[in-house]
Design a protein around this motif. Structure first.
Motif, PDB file in Angstrom:
ATOM      1  N   GLY A  51       0.832  -1.199   0.000  1.00  0.00           N
ATOM      2  CA  GLY A  51       0.000   0.000   0.000  1.00  0.00           C
ATOM      3  C   GLY A  51       0.859   1.239   0.000  1.00  0.00           C
ATOM      4  N   GLY A  82      -2.229   4.053   5.713  1.00  0.00           N
ATOM      5  CA  GLY A  82      -2.457   2.748   6.333  1.00  0.00           C
ATOM      6  C   GLY A  82      -1.200   1.900   6.292  1.00  0.00           C
ATOM      7  N   GLN A 102       5.434  -0.115  -1.588  1.00  0.00           N
ATOM      8  CA  GLN A 102       4.714   1.140  -1.747  1.00  0.00           C
ATOM      9  C   GLN A 102       4.150   1.272  -3.149  1.00  0.00           C
ATOM     10  OE1 GLN A 102       7.019   4.544  -0.734  1.00  0.00           O
ATOM     11  NE2 GLN A 102       5.498   5.201   0.738  1.00  0.00           N
ATOM     12  N   PHE A 128       4.739   2.856  -5.891  1.00  0.00           N
ATOM     13  CA  PHE A 128       4.786   4.050  -6.748  1.00  0.00           C
ATOM     14  C   PHE A 128       6.133   4.743  -6.568  1.00  0.00           C
ATOM     15  CE2 PHE A 128       0.287   3.405  -5.985  1.00  0.00           C
ATOM     16  CZ  PHE A 128      -0.304   3.685  -7.208  1.00  0.00           C
ATOM     17  N   PRO A 174      -3.843  12.239  -0.468  1.00  0.00           N
ATOM     18  CA  PRO A 174      -5.207  12.009  -0.995  1.00  0.00           C
ATOM     19  C   PRO A 174      -6.231  13.045  -0.543  1.00  0.00           C
ATOM     20  CG  PRO A 174      -4.574  10.279   0.596  1.00  0.00           C
ATOM     21  CD  PRO A 174      -3.378  11.140   0.389  1.00  0.00           C
ATOM     22  N   SER A 181       4.237  -1.662  -8.266  1.00  0.00           N
ATOM     23  CA  SER A 181       2.984  -2.117  -7.635  1.00  0.00           C
ATOM     24  C   SER A 181       2.869  -3.637  -7.697  1.00  0.00           C
ATOM     25  CB  SER A 181       1.791  -1.491  -8.354  1.00  0.00           C
ATOM     26  OG  SER A 181       1.779  -0.104  -8.125  1.00  0.00           O
ATOM     27  N   GLY A 185      -6.289   0.481   0.123  1.00  0.00           N
ATOM     28  CA  GLY A 185      -7.395   1.401  -0.133  1.00  0.00           C
ATOM     29  C   GLY A 185      -8.388   0.847  -1.142  1.00  0.00           C
ATOM     30  N   ALA A 186      -9.116   1.774  -1.772  1.00  0.00           N
ATOM     31  CA  ALA A 186     -10.157   1.360  -2.709  1.00  0.00           C
ATOM     32  C   ALA A 186      -9.911   1.959  -4.081  1.00  0.00           C
ATOM     33  CB  ALA A 186     -11.511   1.826  -2.196  1.00  0.00           C
ATOM     34  N   PRO A 242      -4.342   7.599  -7.764  1.00  0.00           N
ATOM     35  CA  PRO A 242      -3.645   7.044  -8.937  1.00  0.00           C
ATOM     36  C   PRO A 242      -3.839   5.541  -9.045  1.00  0.00           C
ATOM     37  CG  PRO A 242      -2.066   7.760  -7.250  1.00  0.00           C
ATOM     38  CD  PRO A 242      -3.418   8.154  -6.767  1.00  0.00           C
ATOM     39  N   PRO A 261      -2.739   1.748  -9.539  1.00  0.00           N
ATOM     40  CA  PRO A 261      -1.493   1.014  -9.301  1.00  0.00           C
ATOM     41  C   PRO A 261      -0.726   0.785 -10.604  1.00  0.00           C
ATOM     42  CG  PRO A 261      -3.279   0.034  -8.065  1.00  0.00           C
ATOM     43  CD  PRO A 261      -3.894   1.091  -8.924  1.00  0.00           C
ATOM     44  N   GLU A 303     -17.378  17.439  -1.639  1.00  0.00           N
ATOM     45  CA  GLU A 303     -16.143  18.220  -1.736  1.00  0.00           C
ATOM     46  C   GLU A 303     -15.824  18.548  -3.206  1.00  0.00           C
ATOM     47  OE1 GLU A 303     -13.329  16.412   1.044  1.00  0.00           O
ATOM     48  OE2 GLU A 303     -11.711  17.356  -0.063  1.00  0.00           O
ATOM     49  N   PHE A 319      -5.589  -8.453  -6.700  1.00  0.00           N
ATOM     50  CA  PHE A 319      -4.326  -9.187  -6.885  1.00  0.00           C
ATOM     51  C   PHE A 319      -4.207 -10.397  -5.950  1.00  0.00           C
ATOM     52  CE2 PHE A 319      -3.662  -5.445  -4.157  1.00  0.00           C
ATOM     53  CZ  PHE A 319      -3.328  -6.071  -2.975  1.00  0.00           C
ATOM     54  N   VAL A 337     -11.743   9.549   9.731  1.00  0.00           N
ATOM     55  CA  VAL A 337     -11.431   8.293   9.052  1.00  0.00           C
ATOM     56  C   VAL A 337      -9.925   8.015   9.105  1.00  0.00           C
ATOM     57  CG1 VAL A 337     -11.633   7.041   6.881  1.00  0.00           C
ATOM     58  CG2 VAL A 337     -13.403   8.645   7.539  1.00  0.00           C
ATOM     59  N   SER A 338      -9.119   9.070   8.922  1.00  0.00           N
ATOM     60  CA  SER A 338      -7.662   8.874   8.918  1.00  0.00           C
ATOM     61  C   SER A 338      -7.172   8.352  10.270  1.00  0.00           C
ATOM     62  CB  SER A 338      -6.944  10.166   8.538  1.00  0.00           C
ATOM     63  OG  SER A 338      -7.435  11.230   9.304  1.00  0.00           O
ATOM     64  N   ILE A 346      -8.018   4.647  10.385  1.00  0.00           N
ATOM     65  CA  ILE A 346      -7.089   3.879   9.530  1.00  0.00           C
ATOM     66  C   ILE A 346      -5.748   3.732  10.248  1.00  0.00           C
ATOM     67  CG2 ILE A 346      -5.712   4.078   7.389  1.00  0.00           C
ATOM     68  CD1 ILE A 346      -8.500   3.042   6.813  1.00  0.00           C
ATOM     69  N   TYR A 385       3.918  11.095   4.507  1.00  0.00           N
ATOM     70  CA  TYR A 385       4.006  11.823   3.223  1.00  0.00           C
ATOM     71  C   TYR A 385       5.007  12.953   3.416  1.00  0.00           C
ATOM     72  CZ  TYR A 385      -0.322   9.507   1.697  1.00  0.00           C
ATOM     73  OH  TYR A 385      -1.267   8.579   1.330  1.00  0.00           O
TER      74      TYR A 385
HETATM   75  C1  LIG Z   1     -10.872  13.769  -1.330  1.00  0.00           C
HETATM   76  C2  LIG Z   1     -10.685  13.095  -0.004  1.00  0.00           C
HETATM   77  C3  LIG Z   1     -10.797  13.828   1.163  1.00  0.00           C
HETATM   78  C4  LIG Z   1     -10.622  13.212   2.406  1.00  0.00           C
HETATM   79  N1  LIG Z   1     -10.740  13.963   3.537  1.00  0.00           N
HETATM   80  C5  LIG Z   1     -10.518  13.387   4.723  1.00  0.00           C
HETATM   81  C6  LIG Z   1     -10.557  14.151   5.925  1.00  0.00           C
HETATM   82  O1  LIG Z   1     -10.803  15.351   5.897  1.00  0.00           O
HETATM   83  N2  LIG Z   1     -10.333  13.532   7.088  1.00  0.00           N
HETATM   84  C7  LIG Z   1     -10.037  12.206   7.142  1.00  0.00           C
HETATM   85  O2  LIG Z   1      -9.823  11.691   8.237  1.00  0.00           O
HETATM   86  N3  LIG Z   1      -9.994  11.451   6.049  1.00  0.00           N
HETATM   87  C8  LIG Z   1     -10.224  12.005   4.839  1.00  0.00           C
HETATM   88  N4  LIG Z   1     -10.168  11.254   3.705  1.00  0.00           N
HETATM   89  C9  LIG Z   1      -9.963   9.807   3.834  1.00  0.00           C
HETATM   90  C10 LIG Z   1      -8.491   9.439   3.882  1.00  0.00           C
HETATM   91  O3  LIG Z   1      -7.799   9.990   2.811  1.00  0.00           O
HETATM   92  C11 LIG Z   1      -8.405   7.930   3.834  1.00  0.00           C
HETATM   93  O4  LIG Z   1      -9.065   7.413   4.941  1.00  0.00           O
HETATM   94  C12 LIG Z   1      -6.993   7.441   3.855  1.00  0.00           C
HETATM   95  O5  LIG Z   1      -6.255   7.976   2.783  1.00  0.00           O
HETATM   96  C13 LIG Z   1      -7.003   5.922   3.748  1.00  0.00           C
HETATM   97  O6  LIG Z   1      -5.681   5.473   3.800  1.00  0.00           O
HETATM   98  P1  LIG Z   1      -5.274   4.053   3.232  1.00  0.00           P
HETATM   99  O7  LIG Z   1      -3.804   3.958   3.399  1.00  0.00           O
HETATM  100  O8  LIG Z   1      -6.105   3.003   3.849  1.00  0.00           O
HETATM  101  O9  LIG Z   1      -5.672   4.070   1.710  1.00  0.00           O
HETATM  102  P2  LIG Z   1      -5.136   4.990   0.517  1.00  0.00           P
HETATM  103  O10 LIG Z   1      -4.800   6.357   0.966  1.00  0.00           O
HETATM  104  O11 LIG Z   1      -6.134   4.823  -0.565  1.00  0.00           O
HETATM  105  O12 LIG Z   1      -3.773   4.285   0.116  1.00  0.00           O
HETATM  106  C14 LIG Z   1      -3.724   3.009  -0.464  1.00  0.00           C
HETATM  107  C15 LIG Z   1      -2.659   3.044  -1.517  1.00  0.00           C
HETATM  108  O13 LIG Z   1      -2.328   1.723  -1.922  1.00  0.00           O
HETATM  109  C16 LIG Z   1      -2.143   1.723  -3.308  1.00  0.00           C
HETATM  110  N5  LIG Z   1      -2.332   0.444  -3.957  1.00  0.00           N
HETATM  111  C17 LIG Z   1      -3.477  -0.078  -4.454  1.00  0.00           C
HETATM  112  N6  LIG Z   1      -3.237  -1.224  -5.091  1.00  0.00           N
HETATM  113  C18 LIG Z   1      -1.917  -1.444  -4.993  1.00  0.00           C
HETATM  114  C19 LIG Z   1      -1.049  -2.449  -5.487  1.00  0.00           C
HETATM  115  N7  LIG Z   1      -1.503  -3.452  -6.235  1.00  0.00           N
HETATM  116  N8  LIG Z   1       0.281  -2.372  -5.214  1.00  0.00           N
HETATM  117  C20 LIG Z   1       0.750  -1.335  -4.484  1.00  0.00           C
HETATM  118  N9  LIG Z   1      -0.018  -0.333  -4.008  1.00  0.00           N
HETATM  119  C21 LIG Z   1      -1.329  -0.387  -4.271  1.00  0.00           C
HETATM  120  C22 LIG Z   1      -3.218   2.690  -3.801  1.00  0.00           C
HETATM  121  O14 LIG Z   1      -2.931   3.134  -5.107  1.00  0.00           O
HETATM  122  C23 LIG Z   1      -3.118   3.780  -2.763  1.00  0.00           C
HETATM  123  O15 LIG Z   1      -2.167   4.748  -3.119  1.00  0.00           O
HETATM  124  C24 LIG Z   1     -10.334  11.839   2.467  1.00  0.00           C
HETATM  125  C25 LIG Z   1     -10.211  11.094   1.273  1.00  0.00           C
HETATM  126  C26 LIG Z   1     -10.368  11.723   0.064  1.00  0.00           C
HETATM  127  C27 LIG Z   1     -10.214  10.912  -1.220  1.00  0.00           C
END
Ligand SMILES: Cc1cc2nc3c(=O)[nH]c(=O)nc-3n(C[C@H](O)[C@H](O)[C@H](O)COP(=O)(O)OP(=O)(O)OC[C@H]3O[C@@H](n4cnc5c(N)ncnc54)[C@H](O)[C@@H]3O)c2cc1C
Length: 448
Positions: free
Chosen positions: A15, A19, A39, A41, A47, A85, A119-120, A127, A129, A164, A265, A310-311, A314, A431
């Protein structure tokens, strides 16, 4: 790393988001284990700023880092980064194969414990993968251009992200185009807000609907779309077929909901129930796969991690998975996930963003105790009636970050304040080095 090489690791984390970062952080604490951080990328993108830069690509570099050295943690000597990826994970063999693209093309990695934090699928918003930074920059620029030229824009999904997007569209592209926000229930905040909180607050729903429709001139349309064609974004004119048979013309169509967890995958052995129909890892209350106990998932399991922010949810789930992976390696019992994070899980988001910066609007809706006092939510008095430190120390006088004095905690002031606030959090979630595309992007491709 050569594609032929097969490297063995104790823990592998897949990921590119917060997370994965927090899961690695936890696993890396045990210095005698080897951690693979896949990672995937060669760049990072914050995000939470996606709606800003998709509507205004000039802002993209500000929220992106293209220099891997700036985010790769030196303090983790037992962690190896992989920047290609994942193509497949064969759970029976505990083997990961990376895509045939990027710096670690085709690499094979074995693990004893695996954490999936991918993520989703969210077309354009995140972006895809395997994407290079140049491909992502082109995609973001194409999106910005298409939105700018559009006469009719459809955003599908009326959760926090859809709302948003509507706001940021108006902020950056004005009021010339028709903007339609599709909602399955006919109401705003019915998707991620509804699922992650116990129940949307009807007063907030009503307020956001009013602001969207009256101030931002957005048509909230009660409709659902089941045709899988529309799980991708479309940046050229087309027709959207709604489930009720109606057809809508658009110039740009963007789904603003998480289409499905990024887990395609993962493959399991015959008869093993690895994923459910939506793609979520079938898990127990430890966030652990039922079919493969050495596999854990953050935000991609059937066991939900509810609450806001949500962050924060996570982050705490990732730390849990990191700890459980270590427990598994040490032969200890895996623990049930209990969210004791800070701030504790809240039923409602702290804020509703309807666009960022001048021309945007934000509502402080569910602040915890002390912040509530600072943000004038108790008496509405505002500066200088708020107790120090509040506006007395942070900002000289009232900067309208919490709204206008004596008014409700909402408006353009908080939307402007939010842009600065957004920039405060990326570092603590891994980040780093944002604001620099690095050498991959030639000067003529940069828009700022
Ligand atoms: C527009 C927007 C606004 C938001 N605002 C808020 C907020 O104000 N407050 C808050 O708490 N939360 C907010 N969120 C939610 C927050 O961004 C998410 O909860 C958080 O980013 C989730 O983290 P994650 O690591 O689980 O997933 P992600 O951030 O989605 O990261 C997962 C990563 O894994 C990568 N991945 C997928 N498949 C593969 C693969 N096969 N190989 C390698 N890597 C892969 C994905 O491309 C992605 O980059 C917001 C989200 C968005 C989109």
């Amino acid at each position: 790393m050569s594609g032929e090489k097969r490297s063995e690791f104790d823990v592998a984390v897949i990921g590119a988001g917060m997370g994965a970062y927090h899961a690695v952080e936890e696993a890396a604490k045990k210095k005698d284990i080897k951690v693979a951080f896949i990672q995937g990328f060669t760049f990072q993108e914050w995000p939470l700023a996606a709606c800003i830069f998709l509507n205004n690509p000039k802002e993209h570099e500000k929220w992106t880092s293209g220099v891997a050295e700036t985010w790769q943690e030196k303090k983790w000597p037992n962690v190896t980064y992989f920047l290609s990826s994942v193509e497949t994970v064969e759970c029976e063999k505990k083997e990961i194969t990376l895509m045939n693209k990027g710096p670690d093309a085709g690499a094979r990695i074995t693990y004893k414990a695996l954490i999936v934090a991918t993520g989703a699928k969210s077309p354009l918003i995140a972006p895809t993968p395997g994407m290079s930074l140049s491909e992502r920059v082109k995609e973001v620029q194409a999106c910005g251009q298409a939105l700018k030229n559009a006469k009719t824009v459809i955003f599908n999904g009326s959760g926090l992200v859809g709302v948003e997007m509507c706001g940021d569209f108006r902020v950056h592209n004005g009021y010339g185009a028709k903007v339609i926000l599709l909602s399955r229930s006919g109401k705003v905040l019915d998707s991620d807000y509804g699922e992650k909180s116990r129940k949307p607050d009807p007063a907030v729903v009503q307020k956001v609907t009013g602001i969207l429709t009256e101030k931002f001139k957005v048509e909230v349309k009660h409709a659902s779309v089941s045709d899988p064609t529309y799980t991708d974004a479309i940046l050229s004119p087309g027709k959207l077929k709604l489930d009720n048979g109606e057809t809508l013309d658009f110039d740009v169509y963007i789904p603003c909901y998480p289409v499905r967890p990024n887990t395609a995958f993962l493959t399991g052995g015959e008869g093993k129930q690895l994923l459910d129909a939506s793609g979520a890892i079938i898990s127990n209350e430890c966030l652990q796969s039922q079919a493969y106990p050495e596999v854990f998932g953050v935000g991609v399991t059937t066991t939900k991690v509810p609450g806001h922010p949500v962050s924060a949810r996570i982050t705490i789930a990732s730390q849990h998975c990191g700890k459980q992976a270590l427990a598994l390696l040490q032969g200890k019992e895996v623990q049930k996930f209990v969210d004791k994070g800070t701030p504790p899980p809240m039923d409602h988001p702290m804020n509703m963003k309807i666009g960022h910066g001048p021309g945007g609007y934000m509502i402080w809706s569910g602040l915890p105790g002390p912040a509530k006092i600072c943000c004038c939510q108790c008496c509405g008095g505002g500066f200088p009636f708020c107790p120090p430190p509040c506006c007395w120390c942070c900002i000289p006088g009232c900067a309208h970050g919490c709204g206008t004095c004596c008014g409700p905690p909402e408006g353009e002031g908080p939307a402007i304040f939010m842009v600065g606030l957004l920039g405060k959090f990326p570092g603590s979630h891994g980040y780093k080095g944002l604001g620099n595309y690095g050498p991959e992007i030639p000067q003529q491709m940069r828009m700022s």
